[in-house]
Design a protein around this motif. Structure first.
Motif, PDB file in Angstrom:
ATOM      1  N   ARG A 102       0.821  -1.215   0.000  1.00 42.89           N
ATOM      2  CA  ARG A 102       0.000   0.000   0.000  1.00 42.89           C
ATOM      3  C   ARG A 102       0.849   1.256   0.000  1.00 42.89           C
ATOM      4  O   ARG A 102       0.611   2.194  -0.780  1.00 42.89           O
ATOM      5  CB  ARG A 102      -0.915  -0.002   1.226  1.00 42.89           C
ATOM      6  CG  ARG A 102      -1.787   1.240   1.365  1.00 42.89           C
ATOM      7  CD  ARG A 102      -2.209   1.476   2.802  1.00 42.89           C
ATOM      8  NE  ARG A 102      -1.053   1.723   3.660  1.00 42.89           N
ATOM      9  CZ  ARG A 102      -1.121   1.912   4.964  1.00 42.89           C
ATOM     10  NH1 ARG A 102      -2.287   1.813   5.589  1.00 42.89           N
ATOM     11  NH2 ARG A 102      -0.023   2.145   5.664  1.00 42.89           N
ATOM     12  N   ASP A 103       1.874   1.302   0.856  1.00 44.28           N
ATOM     13  CA  ASP A 103       2.699   2.505   0.954  1.00 44.28           C
ATOM     14  C   ASP A 103       3.459   2.754  -0.346  1.00 44.28           C
ATOM     15  O   ASP A 103       3.623   3.899  -0.780  1.00 44.28           O
ATOM     16  CB  ASP A 103       3.679   2.372   2.117  1.00 44.28           C
ATOM     17  CG  ASP A 103       3.000   2.523   3.472  1.00 44.28           C
ATOM     18  OD1 ASP A 103       1.808   2.880   3.501  1.00 44.28           O
ATOM     19  OD2 ASP A 103       3.663   2.287   4.499  1.00 44.28           O
ATOM     20  N   SER A 104       3.935   1.690  -0.972  1.00 47.22           N
ATOM     21  CA  SER A 104       4.652   1.849  -2.238  1.00 47.22           C
ATOM     22  C   SER A 104       3.739   2.430  -3.313  1.00 47.22           C
ATOM     23  O   SER A 104       4.130   3.317  -4.076  1.00 47.22           O
ATOM     24  CB  SER A 104       5.196   0.493  -2.695  1.00 47.22           C
ATOM     25  OG  SER A 104       5.971   0.613  -3.862  1.00 47.22           O
ATOM     26  N   ALA A 105       2.504   1.936  -3.374  1.00 45.59           N
ATOM     27  CA  ALA A 105       1.544   2.427  -4.367  1.00 45.59           C
ATOM     28  C   ALA A 105       1.177   3.880  -4.122  1.00 45.59           C
ATOM     29  O   ALA A 105       1.089   4.686  -5.062  1.00 45.59           O
ATOM     30  CB  ALA A 105       0.292   1.552  -4.342  1.00 45.59           C
ATOM     31  N   LEU A 106       0.961   4.246  -2.857  1.00 42.18           N
ATOM     32  CA  LEU A 106       0.634   5.635  -2.536  1.00 42.18           C
ATOM     33  C   LEU A 106       1.772   6.576  -2.914  1.00 42.18           C
ATOM     34  O   LEU A 106       1.550   7.656  -3.474  1.00 42.18           O
ATOM     35  CB  LEU A 106       0.325   5.756  -1.041  1.00 42.18           C
ATOM     36  CG  LEU A 106      -1.015   5.188  -0.574  1.00 42.18           C
ATOM     37  CD1 LEU A 106      -1.055   5.129   0.957  1.00 42.18           C
ATOM     38  CD2 LEU A 106      -2.173   6.034  -1.098  1.00 42.18           C
ATOM     39  N   ALA A 142      -5.085  -0.076  -7.506  1.00 39.68           N
ATOM     40  CA  ALA A 142      -4.667  -1.411  -7.944  1.00 39.68           C
ATOM     41  C   ALA A 142      -4.430  -2.322  -6.754  1.00 39.68           C
ATOM     42  O   ALA A 142      -4.657  -3.540  -6.831  1.00 39.68           O
ATOM     43  CB  ALA A 142      -3.402  -1.310  -8.789  1.00 39.68           C
ATOM     44  N   VAL A 143      -3.975  -1.757  -5.642  1.00 43.44           N
ATOM     45  CA  VAL A 143      -3.719  -2.554  -4.448  1.00 43.44           C
ATOM     46  C   VAL A 143      -5.011  -3.126  -3.876  1.00 43.44           C
ATOM     47  O   VAL A 143      -5.016  -4.210  -3.281  1.00 43.44           O
ATOM     48  CB  VAL A 143      -2.996  -1.682  -3.394  1.00 43.44           C
ATOM     49  CG1 VAL A 143      -2.855  -2.411  -2.067  1.00 43.44           C
ATOM     50  CG2 VAL A 143      -1.620  -1.265  -3.915  1.00 43.44           C
ATOM     51  N   ARG A 144      -6.115  -2.418  -4.089  1.00 45.19           N
ATOM     52  CA  ARG A 144      -7.383  -2.829  -3.485  1.00 45.19           C
ATOM     53  C   ARG A 144      -8.188  -3.772  -4.373  1.00 45.19           C
ATOM     54  O   ARG A 144      -9.240  -4.256  -3.946  1.00 45.19           O
ATOM     55  CB  ARG A 144      -8.222  -1.591  -3.147  1.00 45.19           C
ATOM     56  CG  ARG A 144      -7.601  -0.732  -2.057  1.00 45.19           C
ATOM     57  CD  ARG A 144      -8.584   0.320  -1.564  1.00 45.19           C
ATOM     58  NE  ARG A 144      -8.830   1.353  -2.566  1.00 45.19           N
ATOM     59  CZ  ARG A 144      -8.133   2.480  -2.661  1.00 45.19           C
ATOM     60  NH1 ARG A 144      -7.125   2.697  -1.822  1.00 45.19           N
ATOM     61  NH2 ARG A 144      -8.433   3.379  -3.584  1.00 45.19           N
ATOM     62  N   ARG A 145      -7.759  -4.017  -5.593  1.00 44.72           N
ATOM     63  CA  ARG A 145      -8.521  -4.909  -6.456  1.00 44.72           C
ATOM     64  C   ARG A 145      -7.752  -6.199  -6.722  1.00 44.72           C
ATOM     65  O   ARG A 145      -6.518  -6.235  -6.675  1.00 44.72           O
ATOM     66  CB  ARG A 145      -8.866  -4.218  -7.778  1.00 44.72           C
ATOM     67  CG  ARG A 145      -7.699  -3.880  -8.671  1.00 44.72           C
ATOM     68  CD  ARG A 145      -8.186  -3.292  -9.996  1.00 44.72           C
ATOM     69  NE  ARG A 145      -7.065  -2.961 -10.874  1.00 44.72           N
ATOM     70  CZ  ARG A 145      -6.659  -1.746 -11.162  1.00 44.72           C
ATOM     71  NH1 ARG A 145      -7.265  -0.692 -10.635  1.00 44.72           N
ATOM     72  NH2 ARG A 145      -5.643  -1.539 -11.977  1.00 44.72           N
ATOM     73  N   GLU A 146      -8.474  -7.245  -7.009  1.00 45.35           N
ATOM     74  CA  GLU A 146      -7.865  -8.535  -7.312  1.00 45.35           C
ATOM     75  C   GLU A 146      -7.203  -8.472  -8.698  1.00 45.35           C
ATOM     76  O   GLU A 146      -7.712  -7.807  -9.610  1.00 45.35           O
ATOM     77  CB  GLU A 146      -8.914  -9.644  -7.282  1.00 45.35           C
ATOM     78  CG  GLU A 146      -9.488  -9.907  -5.893  1.00 45.35           C
ATOM     79  CD  GLU A 146      -8.432 -10.393  -4.917  1.00 45.35           C
ATOM     80  OE1 GLU A 146      -7.561 -11.194  -5.319  1.00 45.35           O
ATOM     81  OE2 GLU A 146      -8.476  -9.958  -3.744  1.00 45.35           O
ATOM     82  N   LEU A 348      -0.917  -7.861  -7.727  1.00 45.27           N
ATOM     83  CA  LEU A 348      -0.453  -9.205  -7.393  1.00 45.27           C
ATOM     84  C   LEU A 348       0.256  -9.215  -6.045  1.00 45.27           C
ATOM     85  O   LEU A 348       0.031 -10.104  -5.216  1.00 45.27           O
ATOM     86  CB  LEU A 348       0.476  -9.716  -8.492  1.00 45.27           C
ATOM     87  CG  LEU A 348       1.087 -11.098  -8.262  1.00 45.27           C
ATOM     88  CD1 LEU A 348       0.014 -12.172  -8.194  1.00 45.27           C
ATOM     89  CD2 LEU A 348       2.099 -11.420  -9.367  1.00 45.27           C
ATOM     90  N   ALA A 349       1.118  -8.232  -5.800  1.00 48.09           N
ATOM     91  CA  ALA A 349       1.849  -8.183  -4.534  1.00 48.09           C
ATOM     92  C   ALA A 349       0.905  -8.024  -3.352  1.00 48.09           C
ATOM     93  O   ALA A 349       1.102  -8.634  -2.288  1.00 48.09           O
ATOM     94  CB  ALA A 349       2.857  -7.038  -4.557  1.00 48.09           C
ATOM     95  N   ARG A 354      -1.755 -10.291   1.430  1.00 45.45           N
ATOM     96  CA  ARG A 354      -2.932 -10.706   2.199  1.00 45.45           C
ATOM     97  C   ARG A 354      -2.909 -12.206   2.510  1.00 45.45           C
ATOM     98  O   ARG A 354      -3.289 -12.647   3.594  1.00 45.45           O
ATOM     99  CB  ARG A 354      -4.211 -10.357   1.421  1.00 45.45           C
ATOM    100  CG  ARG A 354      -4.503  -8.872   1.333  1.00 45.45           C
ATOM    101  CD  ARG A 354      -5.884  -8.615   0.741  1.00 45.45           C
ATOM    102  NE  ARG A 354      -5.986  -9.005  -0.666  1.00 45.45           N
ATOM    103  CZ  ARG A 354      -5.733  -8.202  -1.687  1.00 45.45           C
ATOM    104  NH1 ARG A 354      -5.335  -6.956  -1.460  1.00 45.45           N
ATOM    105  NH2 ARG A 354      -5.865  -8.631  -2.931  1.00 45.45           N
ATOM    106  N   ALA A 355      -2.435 -12.978   1.529  1.00 44.09           N
ATOM    107  CA  ALA A 355      -2.450 -14.434   1.696  1.00 44.09           C
ATOM    108  C   ALA A 355      -1.301 -14.931   2.569  1.00 44.09           C
ATOM    109  O   ALA A 355      -1.464 -15.916   3.311  1.00 44.09           O
ATOM    110  CB  ALA A 355      -2.383 -15.107   0.321  1.00 44.09           C
TER     111      ALA A 355
END
Length: 365
Positions: A102-106, A142-146, A348-349, A354-355
């Motif tokens: 998340r931080d990288s995307a922001l 993108a981080v929030r979607r599959e 993907l990351a 999450r997994a």
């Protein structure tokens, strides 16, 4: 400011000027490089994120040895302004080391964009290169979607490349199994590029840039180079690449395009390429020693054989933590995508995070 190897020419952060930066998880082991000080600051909890740049793996290498997330963006995604660079410009990109996807995307949402006149650039928001599952939009979305069902090509070895340590292979195979369990299609693929050609091309471009940087500095100081100005390995590189001719440089710049086309062909049948980050698990400090240039020539490729090619091609690539080696130190995998598809990698990351969440140093205390 944080510690770095001299002029970024080491995958370990051990400059003579400031001394070695130890790995926060194990002081005997390297923190990686060249963005090693940034990695130590983030991994130890001093700061949540830190600037890093990557000309051959300098974001991804310290990320994997510190259990951090490290994204190398596409060429031109983040402007180099206000500092121009010369022939290393096709290789080097700016971004950060972070604890979370998340931080990288922001951060990328904030930093992405071109300055008018940038030789390489996507523009402030180039959603045309961020289409596909879920569409374009901010990287943080993108981080929030599959990511959808991705075709993943697994690369375990390189043509004319070094042997890969069994622990690094086990890590990437474990990642492949995780991706399959998440619904992705994983199949082995052969890398269509030659590892020796990649290393020689990148080395020449970075070497010519080194000569320019040293000469520019001496011109500003108004003096000649002194014996104690540079570490032994830097001096070897300087003397070697000072003899580079114009035609040889021209050949190297053409080789960048040829290699990039080879890398591009690898994405004909897959969406993502999966590989180790390094060929060895985190080594102890001194494994790469710029005071002993022979160690750099013998072992340097073990850090960057899988990473440098995506600097030459300009395509985005990331290091993702996944598991530990037999000593309990972080290990992980690299994933790369076609030019402009940071959204695919981030999605993907985040799914992997999450997994199989990676433990931070504070979690282990």
């Amino acid at each position: 400011m944080t510690n770095t190897p001299e002029l970024g020419k080491n995958a370990s952060t051990d400059p003579d000027l400031h001394g070695s930066t130890p790995n926060p998880r194990s002081p005997r082991h390297t923190v990686g490089g060249s963005s090693g000080g940034s990695a130590a600051a983030v991994a130890s909890g001093m700061v949540p994120v830190a600037h890093a740049n990557d000309g051959g793996g300098s974001i991804r290498i310290p990320a994997v040895v510190n259990g951090l997330f490290g994204l190398k963006p596409s060429r031109g995604r983040v402007s180099p302004a206000p500092y121009p660079s010369s022939f290393a410009a096709p290789n080097g990109v700016q971004h950060a080391l972070t604890r979370t996807v998340r931080d990288s995307a922001l951060l990328l949402d904030v930093a992405a964009g071109s300055l008018a006149g940038d030789v390489f650039g996507f523009g402030a928001r180039d959603d045309a290169l961020r289409t596909g599952p879920g569409g374009g939009g901010p990287f943080s979305e993108a981080v929030r979607r599959e990511p959808g069902r991705l075709r993943v090509g697994l690369i375990e070895s390189l043509r004319n490349g070094p042997d890969v340590d069994p622990e690094c292979l086990a890590a990437v195979r474990g990642a492949a199994g995780l991706l399959e369990s998440l619904g992705h299609e994983v199949s082995p693929v052969a890398a269509p590029w030659d590892s020796t050609h990649v290393a020689a091309t990148s080395g020449l471009l970075m070497g010519v840039s080194l000569v320019g940087a040293v000469d520019d500095r001496l011109a500003r100081l108004g003096r000649e180079l002194r014996e104690d100005d540079l570490e032994p390995f830097t001096r070897v590189l300087l003397d070697h690449y000072r003899a580079t001719t114009g035609p040889r440089l021209h050949e190297a710049l053409e080789a960048v395009q040829l290699i990039a086309w080879q890398v591009g062909s690898a994405f004909d049948d897959v969406d993502v390429l999966l590989s180790p980050v390094m060929c060895v698990p985190t080594p102890e400090i001194g494994f790469w020693d710029t005071r002993r240039p022979e160690t750099m020539y013998e072992r340097g490729v073990l850090s960057s054989a899988f990473t440098t090619v995506f600097n030459l091609s300009g395509m985005p690539a990331m290091a993702v933590p996944h598991g530990t080696d037999s000593r309990g130190l972080p290990i992980g995998f690299q994933a790369a995508a076609p030019l402009g598809r940071e959204d695919v990698l981030l999605s993907l990351a985040a799914q992997v995070e999450r997994a199989a969440p990676w433990p931070l140093l504070a979690d282990l205390a």
